[in-house]
Design a protein around this motif. Sequence first.
Motif, PDB file in Angstrom:
ATOM      1  N   LEU A 183       0.941  -1.338   0.019  1.00  0.00           N
ATOM      2  CA  LEU A 183      -0.076   0.153  -0.062  1.00  0.00           C
ATOM      3  C   LEU A 183       0.803   1.237   0.093  1.00  0.00           C
ATOM      4  N   MET A 184       1.908   1.180   0.666  1.00  0.00           N
ATOM      5  CA  MET A 184       2.879   2.463   0.705  1.00  0.00           C
ATOM      6  C   MET A 184       3.541   2.549  -0.463  1.00  0.00           C
ATOM      7  N   LEU A 185       4.035   1.689  -1.209  1.00  0.00           N
ATOM      8  CA  LEU A 185       4.639   1.951  -2.599  1.00  0.00           C
ATOM      9  C   LEU A 185       3.790   2.290  -3.555  1.00  0.00           C
ATOM     10  N   GLY A 186       2.428   1.480  -3.419  1.00  0.00           N
ATOM     11  CA  GLY A 186       1.439   1.963  -4.348  1.00  0.00           C
ATOM     12  C   GLY A 186       0.904   3.264  -4.267  1.00  0.00           C
ATOM     13  N   ALA A 187       0.955   3.724  -2.995  1.00  0.00           N
ATOM     14  CA  ALA A 187       0.465   5.258  -3.080  1.00  0.00           C
ATOM     15  C   ALA A 187       1.509   6.056  -3.516  1.00  0.00           C
TER      16      ALA A 187
END
Length: 263
Positions: free
Chosen positions: A155-159
């Motif tokens: 989720l962090m890298l996708g954000a």
Amino acid sequence: MTAYLTSLRAIVLREGLRFIHQRERFVAALVRPLVWLLVFAAGFRAALGLSIIPPYQTYITYETYIVPGLCGMILLFNGMQSSLSLVYDREMGSMKLLLTSPLPRGWLLFCKLLGSTAISILQVYAFLAIAAAFDIRMPGWGYVTVLPALIVAGLMLGALGLLLSSLIKQLENFAGVMNFVIFPMFFLSSALYPLWKMAESSELLHDICALNPFTHAVELIRFALYTQLNGSALVWTFVAASVFATAALIGYDPARTRLGRRG
């Protein structure tokens, strides 16, 4: 609630179908980490001796050390690939159609983020299965306890990918921006070598790596693979995810972009 769930199912299903129809994307996602694992690691094994550091209880091979970093590589590259698809969708008009939905813009972007993260996690488990076939195995329960860490890191890298897609105005500019982001994040982290190795070379490089959110994502995965929780890595990864997601939401605000303008 029905509308929210319907939109979630539709967007995640669309991401899944796009992934199924792009089989080369799955192969490419596995080739990169496997090259590092099976080729480069063999050459670096003698040059990079590793001492006993948490979460390891004994000396480990270099191949074992870089597995969590390569899992992070898959999440990182897939997050950037997802941002590429967002830029493409915006140029083709489908993103504009999606964001004109009466549902909150933040929910729609979250659905997109959730779909890309789910695909990334499937790729990570495929990579771990191949690594196990080459006798590079993690503790049995580690394959279960790593799932929450993969979700948070994904989720962090996708954000981050969402944020970059809101800043990239043209598809032609994507490659340059991605190279400017991906390679510094990956190489200035603990994915390929521990931070104490960086400190031996340069304190400045060590400090940069320690501030890199990708480092914390990798360490979160590393500890989770050994059924341990790295509390500081979890906090920093969650904080980075919140910052990136908030900035992406602002970037996709129709008052700040052309997505919501008519005429």
